[in-house]
Scaffold this motif. Structure first.
Motif, PDB file in Angstrom:
ATOM      1  N   GLU A 225       0.814  -1.219   0.000  1.00  0.00           N
ATOM      2  CA  GLU A 225       0.000   0.000   0.000  1.00  0.00           C
ATOM      3  C   GLU A 225       0.847   1.267   0.000  1.00  0.00           C
ATOM      4  OE1 GLU A 225      -0.289  -2.505   2.124  1.00  0.00           O
ATOM      5  OE2 GLU A 225      -2.090  -3.465   1.298  1.00  0.00           O
ATOM      6  N   GLU A 226       2.138   1.125   0.305  1.00  0.00           N
ATOM      7  CA  GLU A 226       3.034   2.280   0.364  1.00  0.00           C
ATOM      8  C   GLU A 226       3.876   2.416  -0.907  1.00  0.00           C
ATOM      9  OE1 GLU A 226       4.125   2.631   5.028  1.00  0.00           O
ATOM     10  OE2 GLU A 226       4.737   0.745   4.072  1.00  0.00           O
ATOM     11  N   VAL A 227       3.512   1.659  -1.934  1.00  0.00           N
ATOM     12  CA  VAL A 227       4.284   1.647  -3.181  1.00  0.00           C
ATOM     13  C   VAL A 227       3.443   2.200  -4.319  1.00  0.00           C
ATOM     14  CG1 VAL A 227       5.486   0.188  -4.865  1.00  0.00           C
ATOM     15  CG2 VAL A 227       5.629  -0.344  -2.412  1.00  0.00           C
ATOM     16  N   VAL A 228       4.052   3.053  -5.129  1.00  0.00           N
ATOM     17  CA  VAL A 228       3.453   3.545  -6.367  1.00  0.00           C
ATOM     18  C   VAL A 228       4.283   3.005  -7.530  1.00  0.00           C
ATOM     19  CG1 VAL A 228       2.929   5.567  -7.772  1.00  0.00           C
ATOM     20  CG2 VAL A 228       2.534   5.626  -5.312  1.00  0.00           C
ATOM     21  N   ALA A 229       3.624   2.384  -8.506  1.00  0.00           N
ATOM     22  CA  ALA A 229       4.331   1.744  -9.609  1.00  0.00           C
ATOM     23  C   ALA A 229       3.887   2.312 -10.953  1.00  0.00           C
ATOM     24  CB  ALA A 229       4.105   0.235  -9.587  1.00  0.00           C
ATOM     25  N   PHE A 230       4.820   2.286 -11.920  1.00  0.00           N
ATOM     26  CA  PHE A 230       4.563   2.779 -13.276  1.00  0.00           C
ATOM     27  C   PHE A 230       5.018   1.723 -14.281  1.00  0.00           C
ATOM     28  CE2 PHE A 230       5.384   6.430 -10.588  1.00  0.00           C
ATOM     29  CZ  PHE A 230       4.438   7.363 -10.965  1.00  0.00           C
ATOM     30  N   GLY A 231       4.228   1.530 -15.350  1.00  0.00           N
ATOM     31  CA  GLY A 231       4.628   0.577 -16.367  1.00  0.00           C
ATOM     32  C   GLY A 231       3.838   0.730 -17.643  1.00  0.00           C
ATOM     33  N   LEU A 237       2.682  -6.125 -15.580  1.00  0.00           N
ATOM     34  CA  LEU A 237       1.328  -6.314 -15.054  1.00  0.00           C
ATOM     35  C   LEU A 237       1.317  -6.785 -13.604  1.00  0.00           C
ATOM     36  CD1 LEU A 237      -0.524  -7.805 -18.137  1.00  0.00           C
ATOM     37  CD2 LEU A 237      -1.154  -5.721 -16.900  1.00  0.00           C
ATOM     38  N   GLU A 238       2.128  -7.784 -13.268  1.00  0.00           N
ATOM     39  CA  GLU A 238       2.121  -8.292 -11.896  1.00  0.00           C
ATOM     40  C   GLU A 238       2.560  -7.215 -10.909  1.00  0.00           C
ATOM     41  OE1 GLU A 238       3.575  -9.782 -14.452  1.00  0.00           O
ATOM     42  OE2 GLU A 238       3.003 -11.910 -14.522  1.00  0.00           O
ATOM     43  N   MET A 239       3.568  -6.426 -11.286  1.00  0.00           N
ATOM     44  CA  MET A 239       4.036  -5.351 -10.417  1.00  0.00           C
ATOM     45  C   MET A 239       2.949  -4.297 -10.222  1.00  0.00           C
ATOM     46  SD  MET A 239       7.333  -2.793 -10.927  1.00  0.00           S
ATOM     47  CE  MET A 239       6.710  -1.970 -12.398  1.00  0.00           C
ATOM     48  N   LEU A 240       2.261  -3.944 -11.290  1.00  0.00           N
ATOM     49  CA  LEU A 240       1.209  -2.936 -11.198  1.00  0.00           C
ATOM     50  C   LEU A 240       0.042  -3.441 -10.351  1.00  0.00           C
ATOM     51  CD1 LEU A 240       1.267  -1.737 -14.913  1.00  0.00           C
ATOM     52  CD2 LEU A 240       2.213  -0.538 -12.937  1.00  0.00           C
ATOM     53  N   ALA A 252       0.738   2.824 -23.126  1.00  0.00           N
ATOM     54  CA  ALA A 252       0.834   1.452 -22.635  1.00  0.00           C
ATOM     55  C   ALA A 252       0.088   0.456 -23.514  1.00  0.00           C
ATOM     56  CB  ALA A 252       0.301   1.374 -21.208  1.00  0.00           C
ATOM     57  N   HIS A 253       0.475  -0.797 -23.374  1.00  0.00           N
ATOM     58  CA  HIS A 253      -0.198  -1.926 -24.016  1.00  0.00           C
ATOM     59  C   HIS A 253      -1.653  -1.963 -23.540  1.00  0.00           C
ATOM     60  CE1 HIS A 253      -1.303  -6.170 -24.658  1.00  0.00           C
ATOM     61  NE2 HIS A 253      -0.304  -6.240 -25.530  1.00  0.00           N
ATOM     62  N   PRO A 254      -2.605  -2.364 -24.391  1.00  0.00           N
ATOM     63  CA  PRO A 254      -4.015  -2.395 -23.980  1.00  0.00           C
ATOM     64  C   PRO A 254      -4.280  -3.201 -22.711  1.00  0.00           C
ATOM     65  CG  PRO A 254      -3.846  -2.675 -26.348  1.00  0.00           C
ATOM     66  CD  PRO A 254      -2.443  -2.699 -25.823  1.00  0.00           C
ATOM     67  N   ASP A 255      -3.554  -4.296 -22.494  1.00  0.00           N
ATOM     68  CA  ASP A 255      -3.762  -5.085 -21.276  1.00  0.00           C
ATOM     69  C   ASP A 255      -3.372  -4.302 -20.032  1.00  0.00           C
ATOM     70  OD1 ASP A 255      -4.617  -7.134 -22.885  1.00  0.00           O
ATOM     71  OD2 ASP A 255      -2.838  -8.397 -22.590  1.00  0.00           O
ATOM     72  N   THR A 260      -5.198  -1.212 -14.892  1.00  0.00           N
ATOM     73  CA  THR A 260      -4.846  -0.171 -13.929  1.00  0.00           C
ATOM     74  C   THR A 260      -5.915   0.914 -13.873  1.00  0.00           C
ATOM     75  OG1 THR A 260      -3.589   0.978 -15.658  1.00  0.00           O
ATOM     76  CG2 THR A 260      -2.358  -0.486 -14.218  1.00  0.00           C
ATOM     77  N   THR A 261      -6.064   1.510 -12.699  1.00  0.00           N
ATOM     78  CA  THR A 261      -7.007   2.618 -12.557  1.00  0.00           C
ATOM     79  C   THR A 261      -6.317   3.964 -12.713  1.00  0.00           C
ATOM     80  OG1 THR A 261      -6.711   2.552 -10.159  1.00  0.00           O
ATOM     81  CG2 THR A 261      -8.559   1.310 -11.078  1.00  0.00           C
ATOM     82  N   GLY A 262      -5.007   4.003 -12.477  1.00  0.00           N
ATOM     83  CA  GLY A 262      -4.267   5.244 -12.648  1.00  0.00           C
ATOM     84  C   GLY A 262      -3.775   5.401 -14.071  1.00  0.00           C
ATOM     85  N   ARG A 263      -3.794   6.624 -14.560  1.00  0.00           N
ATOM     86  CA  ARG A 263      -3.305   6.948 -15.903  1.00  0.00           C
ATOM     87  C   ARG A 263      -2.387   8.158 -15.811  1.00  0.00           C
ATOM     88  NH1 ARG A 263      -5.739   2.975 -16.424  1.00  0.00           N
ATOM     89  NH2 ARG A 263      -7.342   2.342 -17.931  1.00  0.00           N
ATOM     90  N   THR A 264      -1.368   8.158 -16.660  1.00  0.00           N
ATOM     91  CA  THR A 264      -0.542   9.342 -16.752  1.00  0.00           C
ATOM     92  C   THR A 264      -0.156   9.577 -18.208  1.00  0.00           C
ATOM     93  OG1 THR A 264       1.379  10.509 -15.851  1.00  0.00           O
ATOM     94  CG2 THR A 264       1.660   8.152 -16.321  1.00  0.00           C
ATOM     95  N   LEU A 265       0.573  10.638 -18.449  1.00  0.00           N
ATOM     96  CA  LEU A 265       0.969  10.998 -19.803  1.00  0.00           C
ATOM     97  C   LEU A 265       1.967   9.987 -20.343  1.00  0.00           C
ATOM     98  CD1 LEU A 265       1.451  14.839 -19.209  1.00  0.00           C
ATOM     99  CD2 LEU A 265      -0.634  13.618 -19.846  1.00  0.00           C
TER     100      LEU A 265
END
Length: 282
Positions: A225-231, A237-240, A252-255, A260-265
């Motif tokens: 819960e204290e980790v923020v991940a980007f990919g 996928l497993e990390m996210l 990002a890839h469609p999968d 993920t619920t978060g999106r960025t540029l």
């Protein structure tokens, strides 16, 4: 126009940021923007650790070696190696692909997908089959032989643990190739992809970016819960999914976008830096 969307849990400051490199932190020209360098440094000053988590081997980490702070560790080869970027990219932990399992994977894929060509990534470098193409970066220690020879006890590199197999096929669409390979060899090893081409990466069972990141976090007393991940690709996928808050890049890839619920540029628009800046300001 893509906008940044935050998962609810990111309203509190994280203790660790885990970011993929290619297609995520790095721009398409493999550079790290000045804005991203500044954001990473600001996170470390604020007490937030930064882990680079990548499919790249240790020797290809020069692209970010000058931008590490604090602990200086990176997770490479899709979780098969933990690397100290402060000591010349030295591998400090290995989660190898057992040679017997690698041989079984090769046999299974030879049967399921005739025409596949292999490379073997060991701790000391990459080794290729004669028809494996295209090759990666120059590797003076590379040898060329059938993969059965590259995995034999008398190959000349048998003392170096195998980090992963790589397998290419010129006629399969990448996602279809991944699905077929998982059906044939998924009980023997972890099969994933990070390239836009039909290149698959195969690690030991249970070895992934997520599982090695979880180990590193547990050593530090850091909860998911204290980790923020980007990919951006299937090997993320497993990390996210494991991290408390996850962001898919706009490219990002469609999968990954679906999971993920978060999106960025996009990576070329400094999407990781944008989120870090907002998290630190919140």
């Amino acid at each position: 126009m893509v906008t940044v969307t935050h998962p609810p849990v990111t309203r509190c400051r994280p203790r660790l940021i885990a970011t993929d490199l290619d297609g995520t932190l790095l721009r398409d020209d493999k550079s790290v923007s000045a804005r991203t360098v500044a954001a990473l440094a600001a996170a470390e000053r604020a007490g937030v650790e930064v882990f680079f988590v990548t499919g790249r081997p240790a020797r290809w980490m020069h692209v970010v070696s000058d931008h590490v702070h604090g602990h200086g560790l990176a997770i490479c080869a899709n979780g098969a190696a933990v690397v100290d970027l402060h000591s010349g990219r030295r591998i400090v932990q290995v989660r190898e692909l057992p040679v017997d399992a690698a041989r079984e994977v090769v046999a299974a894929l030879r049967e399921a997908v005739p025409g596949s060509t292999f490379a073997v990534e060991r701790t000391g470098g990459m080794h290729y089959e004669p028809h494996y193409s295209p090759l990666f970066e120059d590797d003076p220690g590379a040898s060329v032989a059938p993969v059965e020879k590259l995995l034999s006890e008398d190959c000349g590199h048998a003392a170096e643990p195998v980090l992963k197999l790589l397998v290419r096929h010129g006629r399969w669409e990448p996602d279809a190739f991944l699905e077929l390979a998982r059906a044939a060899a998924g009980h023997l090893a972890e099969v994933t992809r990070s390239s836009p081409s039909s290149l698959l990466e195969i690690s030991g069972l249970g070895v992934s970016k997520a599982s090695t990141l979880a180990r590193c976090c547990a050593e530090r007393g850091i909860n998911p819960e204290e980790v923020v991940a980007f990919g951006d690709m299937p090997n993320d996928l497993e990390m996210l999914d494991w991290a408390g808050a996850s962001y898919a890049m706009a490219n990002a890839h469609p999968d990954v976008l679906a999971a993920t619920t978060g999106r960025t540029l996009s990576n070329n628009e400094d999407g990781v830096a944008t989120v870090i800046e907002e998290l630190l300001a919140s």
